[in-house]
Design an enzyme around this catalytic site. Structure first.
Site, short mmCIF file in Angstrom:
data_model
loop_
_atom_site.label_atom_id
_atom_site.label_comp_id
_atom_site.label_asym_id
_atom_site.label_seq_id
_atom_site.Cartn_x
_atom_site.Cartn_y
_atom_site.Cartn_z
N HIS A 283 -12.60 69.69 20.82
CA HIS A 283 -12.70 70.74 19.78
C HIS A 283 -11.83 70.29 18.61
CE1 HIS A 283 -13.41 74.57 18.02
NE2 HIS A 283 -12.78 75.38 18.86
N HIS B 115 -22.28 67.23 17.94
CA HIS B 115 -22.00 68.66 17.83
C HIS B 115 -22.87 69.42 18.81
CE1 HIS B 115 -21.35 72.61 16.03
NE2 HIS B 115 -20.24 72.08 15.60
N ASP C 122 -14.79 66.83 11.52
CA ASP C 122 -13.51 66.21 11.86
C ASP C 122 -13.39 64.76 11.42
OD1 ASP C 122 -12.24 68.37 13.14
OD2 ASP C 122 -13.53 68.11 14.88
N1 COA Z 1 -19.65 59.69 21.24
C1 COA Z 1 -20.47 59.09 22.12
N2 COA Z 1 -21.43 59.74 22.78
C2 COA Z 1 -21.54 61.06 22.54
C3 COA Z 1 -20.74 61.74 21.65
C4 COA Z 1 -19.76 61.02 20.97
N3 COA Z 1 -18.94 61.60 20.09
N4 COA Z 1 -21.09 63.03 21.59
C5 COA Z 1 -22.09 63.16 22.45
N5 COA Z 1 -22.37 61.97 23.02
C6 COA Z 1 -23.39 61.71 24.03
C7 COA Z 1 -22.85 62.09 25.40
O1 COA Z 1 -22.19 61.03 26.02
C8 COA Z 1 -24.11 62.51 26.10
O2 COA Z 1 -24.80 61.36 26.47
P1 COA Z 1 -25.61 61.29 27.88
O3 COA Z 1 -26.69 62.33 27.73
O4 COA Z 1 -26.09 59.90 27.95
O5 COA Z 1 -24.60 61.66 28.93
C9 COA Z 1 -24.92 63.20 25.00
O6 COA Z 1 -24.49 62.59 23.78
C10 COA Z 1 -24.71 64.71 24.93
O7 COA Z 1 -23.29 64.95 24.84
P2 COA Z 1 -22.54 66.20 25.47
O8 COA Z 1 -21.08 65.92 25.51
O9 COA Z 1 -23.20 66.60 26.76
O10 COA Z 1 -22.88 67.30 24.38
P3 COA Z 1 -22.16 68.68 24.20
O11 COA Z 1 -23.09 69.52 23.42
O12 COA Z 1 -21.65 69.22 25.49
O13 COA Z 1 -20.87 68.29 23.36
C11 COA Z 1 -19.42 67.69 21.66
C12 COA Z 1 -20.72 68.41 22.01
C13 COA Z 1 -19.02 68.01 20.24
C14 COA Z 1 -18.30 68.18 22.59
C15 COA Z 1 -19.63 66.18 21.86
O14 COA Z 1 -20.56 65.72 20.90
C16 COA Z 1 -18.32 65.42 21.73
O15 COA Z 1 -17.58 65.31 22.73
N6 COA Z 1 -18.00 64.88 20.52
C17 COA Z 1 -16.74 64.22 20.31
C18 COA Z 1 -15.63 65.26 20.10
C19 COA Z 1 -15.71 65.92 18.76
O16 COA Z 1 -15.93 65.29 17.74
N7 COA Z 1 -15.49 67.24 18.77
C20 COA Z 1 -15.48 68.03 17.57
C21 COA Z 1 -16.68 68.88 17.52
S1 COA Z 1 -16.86 69.68 15.97
#
Ligand code: COA
Length: 374
Positions: free
Chosen positions: A221, A260, A311
């Site tokens: 987050h 996201h 971010d």
């Molecule tokens: N880098 C690499 N791969 C990513 C990624 C990232 N930043 N964000 C998502 N993915 C990939 C995941 O590994 C997953 O791949 P898979 O299906 O092969 O396992 C897929 O995309 C879906 O990701 P998931 O984490 O299940 O999506 P979510 O909706 O639960 O999570 C976030 C959303 C924002 C938590 C996720 O994109 C993330 O962890 N981003 C990095 C942290 C971040 O920037 N947070 C600020 C948000 S505003």
């Protein structure tokens, strides 16, 4: 106990309540605060006007804005006993823990009392958050006891003045001001939802925002902007960044600042903050961090079709404002306190305890064993 599969967990796609505060990723509408497009707010409003908009439901008139800024300036005075608590918090503490503790202490010193006082408590928390953070930071880093009798009436100016001992340039102040607007509100994100869950029990304002700070702290987050900066700084050139990110993806690492839960192909806040990062980089004579960031952006799109969220370029924008990386997520708090407060008020106005069901996946009922048979 088996965990539910990731893709069906996390309440993804679940509508968990109603809000009149903002729209996130709504088709044909995008991101709006109380009906105003984020692009318009970032171009024309100040953070203080946005705070007023979120709390009062409408934009202030000029007189109301000036009065509000005066109230914010007066509300930035740090109580002596809170300053004392901040001095006792170890220098090695993460600044998010400092904010969590400082805002919680504020709730002990100036409890909300009646729910009708919420907007007064919110204004106080927003005005005081930069002073809480920077009083602690400067005390431990520089051995200084900052004068925090009053603020500047403008959160961005106050923050940068406390950090650098001099008022910022108009350009730097506006860069941070715009970033606060972009971070102010985002519907049912994790920290806001935590605040609403807490508000749903009819708990007090300071408990709600303390729950939210703790939730925002994690790297999935709010903590993503700090993690993004650490990544960007690791590379000496765009070529090195391209190689490094390919390798990280091959190791199945997550690259912070990308992706996201709600947005599918872009984050509407990204273009605004990227432009500010570009401007500040040019002013600072940067030839490394901004090009490295663009190289990372390009690999992430080519390889994963993942786009930068707010971010990612906030990280370099803050860096060029001379803000230490550890203070990035706390700035998110300074901004998002506005959205959290509006959501606490909205939850209370039409409250029902938030208490979902769980799908039980544990063992079947079994007899309680005697001690020798365990
Ligand atoms: N880098 C690499 N791969 C990513 C990624 C990232 N930043 N964000 C998502 N993915 C990939 C995941 O590994 C997953 O791949 P898979 O299906 O092969 O396992 C897929 O995309 C879906 O990701 P998931 O984490 O299940 O999506 P979510 O909706 O639960 O999570 C976030 C959303 C924002 C938590 C996720 O994109 C993330 O962890 N981003 C990095 C942290 C971040 O920037 N947070 C600020 C948000 S505003």
């Amino acid at each position: 106990m088996t965990k539910p599969p990731a893709k069906t967990g996390g309440l993804a796609g679940v509508t968990a309540g109603e809000t009149a505060i903002s729209t996130v990723g709504k088709e044909g509408v995008g991101l709006t605060y109380r009906g105003y497009a984020i692009e318009d707010l970032a171009a024309h409003a100040t953070f203080e006007e946005v705070l007023y908009l979120l709390l009062e439901g409408r934009l202030p008139t000029r007189t109301e804005r000036e009065d509000y800024e005066r109230r914010l300036a007066a509300a930035a005075a740090l109580p002596a006993s809170l300053a004392l608590v901040l001095e006792k918090i170890p220098a090695s503490t993460h600044p998010m823990d400092v904010l969590r503790t400082g805002l919680s202490m504020l709730g002990c010193l100036e409890p909300e009392g009646e729910f009708s006082r919420l907007n007064t408590s919110a204004l106080r928390a927003v005005a005081l958050a930069p002073a809480i953070l920077l009083y602690w930071f400067r005390h431990h880093r520089d051995g200084r006891r900052l004068e925090t009798n009053a603020g500047a009436g403008r959160v961005a100016r106050h923050f940068l003045t406390l950090l650098h001992d001099r008022p910022p340039t108009a350009e730097h102040e506006r860069a941070l001001d715009v970033s606060l607007i972009l971070y102010a509100e985002h519907e049912f994100n994790a920290s806001t939802f935590a605040a609403r869950v807490c508000a749903g029990t009819l708990s007090d304002y300071h408990s709600c925002i303390t729950a939210a700070v703790g939730t925002l702290r994690g790297p999935l987050h709010g903590g993503a902007n700090e993690a993004a900066m650490e990544l960007i700084e690791r590379f000496a050139s765009p070529e090195e960044a391209t190689r490094g990110v390919h390798e990280a993806l091959a190791r199945k690492e997550k690259i912070m600042g990308f992706g996201h839960r709600v947005y599918r192909d872009h984050d509407p806040r990204h273009a605004v903050i990227k432009e500010w990062s570009r401007r500040l980089a040019a002013q600072a004579g940067d030839r490394r961090l901004f090009p490295v960031s663009e190289a990372i952006e390009s690999v992430m799109w080519d390889e994963k079709r993942l786009f930068p969220n707010l971010d990612f370029y906030s990280a370099t924008a803050y860096h060029f404002l001379g803000i230490p990386t550890l203070l990035f997520t706390p700035i998110f708090v300074c901004a998002r306190l506005s959205g959290w407060s509006a959501h606490v008020a909205e939850q209370r106005a039409n409250n029902r305890l938030i208490r979902p069901d769980a799908a039980y996946v544990g063992p079947d009922p079994r007899p309680y064993p005697k001690e020798g048979a365990r």
